[in-house]
Enzyme design. Sequence first.
Site, short mmCIF file in Angstrom:
data_model
loop_
_atom_site.label_atom_id
_atom_site.label_comp_id
_atom_site.label_asym_id
_atom_site.label_seq_id
_atom_site.Cartn_x
_atom_site.Cartn_y
_atom_site.Cartn_z
N HIS B 260 40.10 44.33 50.76
CA HIS B 260 40.73 43.62 49.65
C HIS B 260 39.75 42.60 49.05
CE1 HIS B 260 44.31 42.01 47.50
NE2 HIS B 260 43.62 40.88 47.54
N GLU B 261 39.25 41.71 49.89
CA GLU B 261 38.30 40.71 49.37
C GLU B 261 37.01 41.39 48.93
OE1 GLU B 261 39.45 37.88 48.77
OE2 GLU B 261 41.24 37.96 50.03
N HIS B 264 37.52 42.48 45.35
CA HIS B 264 37.24 41.35 44.44
C HIS B 264 35.73 41.17 44.28
CE1 HIS B 264 41.21 39.64 43.78
NE2 HIS B 264 41.46 39.48 45.07
N GLU B 290 42.92 41.23 40.61
CA GLU B 290 43.75 41.66 41.73
C GLU B 290 43.81 43.19 41.79
OE1 GLU B 290 45.14 40.59 45.04
OE2 GLU B 290 44.49 39.07 43.61
#
Lengths: 495, 495
Positions: B260-261, B264, B290
Amino acid sequence: MGELQEAIDHIQLIEHCRQAAAVLFWEAKTGTGIGRKRQYAKVQGTLTKKVIELQTDPRFGRLLQNLLQRDLDEVHRKQFEFHLKNYQYLSSLPVEEFQQFSQKKAAAYSHWASAKRLKDFKLVEKDLADLIETQKRFAYLNNKHEAPYNQLLDRYEPGIHTEKIDCLFKNIKDTTIKLLDRIQKAPVQPDSSFFRRPFPLEKQEQLAHQLLTAIGYRMDAGKLAPTLHPFSSGIHPDDARLAVKYAENDVKSAALMTLHEGGHSLYNQNISKELVDTGLAVYTSMGLHESQAIFWEKMIGKHKGFWKQHFHFFQKLMPEVYSHISLDQFYFSLCEVKPSLIRYEADDITYPLHVIIRYEIEKDLFADKLKVSDLPEVWNVKYRNYLGIVPQNDCEGVLQDVHWYFGLFGYFPSYLIGFIYAAQLREAMIKDMPNFDVLAQEDLSAILKWKTKHIYQYGKLKTSKEILKDLSINEINEKPLLTYLTQKYEDIYRL
Amino acid sequence: MGELQEAIDHIQLIEHCRQAAAVLFWEAKTGTGIGRKRQYAKVQGTLTKKVIELQTDPRFGRLLQNLLQRDLDEVHRKQFEFHLKNYQYLSSLPVEEFQQFSQKKAAAYSHWASAKRLKDFKLVEKDLADLIETQKRFAYLNNKHEAPYNQLLDRYEPGIHTEKIDCLFKNIKDTTIKLLDRIQKAPVQPDSSFFRRPFPLEKQEQLAHQLLTAIGYRMDAGKLAPTLHPFSSGIHPDDARLAVKYAENDVKSAALMTLHEGGHSLYNQNISKELVDTGLAVYTSMGLHESQAIFWEKMIGKHKGFWKQHFHFFQKLMPEVYSHISLDQFYFSLCEVKPSLIRYEADDITYPLHVIIRYEIEKDLFADKLKVSDLPEVWNVKYRNYLGIVPQNDCEGVLQDVHWYFGLFGYFPSYLIGFIYAAQLREAMIKDMPNFDVLAQEDLSAILKWKTKHIYQYGKLKTSKEILKDLSINEINEKPLLTYLTQKYEDIYRL
């Protein structure tokens, strides 16, 4: 808001920008990624410019002058005096020329890097001449009545000028040259070839961690990273960072450099936290800062007791090499004296000579007794006369250190002033703790405690002169250093 | 100096201070040493204040207005528009109240931390009410004609307001609740206990490195560190950092959070470097940002082909556990659907419901249909109704996320808007590259290249609306997401 609070807030702003700039400097100099490093060098430049803007704000200058008329407690007085001195110096300079100077320094630095790679001093000669002229001019603008070179010396070790240095350094030169000659003629010389056996870089990093922990460096209040040019950075007592250079075939340099930068960092870590954000939470003078690096590198890191306790670091990390080496062999090789060309790799006896050569040249440059174009020649002659060796090219010679090519003159002497202080302070410590040799082996924390109590905690709250005086040292004096070196090396080389 | 250069220089100054603040934020949130972290939080605060001062400089505002009268190239126009919008918003706020707001946020944050520890919402209720009132007031001062909550939504996903969101979220709620029910009744359920077997933290960190490298994150243009609350920080395309939380008995969360990070960070790393120091070298909207985190976490990180290629990471790091697990077991457990209380650990089907609960509450708070004191009760009722589970205390319930207690309202919907976008953009990609499933297994670089070409490179040069439009997506639409979830989970649970 009262004037006092206004000044405190302004100083805090300066300090926060300085601390941020120091973190960005670290980012620019360590780690990977050329794009990132370049960008952070830019950001650091912006922040540094901001710091100078804040330091030279005329309103701030007036504020400090007003406040210093009042009754103030010691911390306030000292911090306002410090910032007023900065203000006065920086305001004496013509703004535009000062900004150009930053650009000139950056250009010279980059030309120096090319010149070094191509081993050709000519490529940076003009820049250097220009930087020297600018520094002379700035000194003249700041104070017409004091010789420019003395003004520069004053920035690194206040109050110790050429007259004094001439006398200190002359005695050191005479003694070390004679001692070097005796050592070179000694029948037994160490075989240090094992130090050049490959020592993997990750293991050198582990060794650096172990050594730092051994001398009391708090890993959670700092950082250690690999770099090309070692440095330490006292951003804040809770963040005293150091960067070290590792080379596979030179673990000795890495270990000693770690202890050197570690010594700076012990000073930085143990400044009183009450001084944070006042501008006073930094070392008091370059000479004293250097003395602490030298103490932990040379007086602990070359102390036999220390290695009795810690030689196993080497043996455990690289048993294939060090399990065949005795502590005596290891220690003799660690302390080996052998003239070499590079200052920061030099042994204890020749190190002063490297510094003295630079001092003599700087002094003559600023007294117009020497032309910049003659530098490489003069450099080489001095190396032959004092050390008996001659650089094969400018890279090994006059181009080796960055200082001059970044506009730093008057800085080099503080390396040797530091060595002198280190020996004087060592004597003072032994008076308080006659069991110093036992402590160096068994309880370094007692030594760090003494240092913190008498030196580190004060930051800029005391001058180096005051620190010495409070330890009953009335004046800088080269004798303790010469006694120390003579006794130690007569013993090691069985002279 | 011309006005154009003056504006560019001022923007660069803003940007350098912002980048420095971001580096200091990183220092404050990662690494060790409580003293250091606290100091850097202070320094970051100072720099952030400086950024706002620079952004609201009236001279700068006039300059931007003048310049926008001229013919400008695209990058200049966009950056001046962006900074003028910032200027206008920030200048609409009363300076003193805005500064107090920062202090209020800091106080609320600290009370939230205590409240969470003591599991008692009452301890932060008053702060929260105050933050909501302040945000309402600021919105009113900025624009009397638009509902405050819509203005807040606008900051995270411009142009997508409650009317639209109500409609999107209603359909998602209906579909996911029904799908959840079918899944819970499915005869075959995964046994995921192996994910809770101890997985040493250093090995989880190695796993994170491997996963990041697999998706194309450049380790030399960023940093990875452990932390308590995961985040990513796009300081500069050459320095896109991420911090991940590891827990010994929850390697699944760590792996998915890393992706997830990492998503980003892939966005942050691949913004065109030509936009650096203009203010445009950041993600264009929170919703789109997001969407990319969610794409790499859920549409790659829960893609079977991806794990065909990379399951060996788990097996090599922890053979004692994972050599006994088949890829099918691993994958089924990774995709397990099971209502739970914590949003950021939720599965794909319940994740939207977590967001919708927060959205419904926020909307009612800002429409004065809900009292702050009723929050814990309302929260728990919604969890029972939508997810069939009830928090045992406020810590697991209304206090779990920091957002509200740091004054962030209108932010939560962007998590689900992002999920919607992710599915729409996935469809657009599959139109261009019908072999998407093969690429997810064998050539992620082709996927990253597509994303960079159509999304990442532009930074703030295009709005999210423009990015979608240029991919022939006329409007935000929840159907692709619902189709994606239904097909995928019918398949996984053999419904």
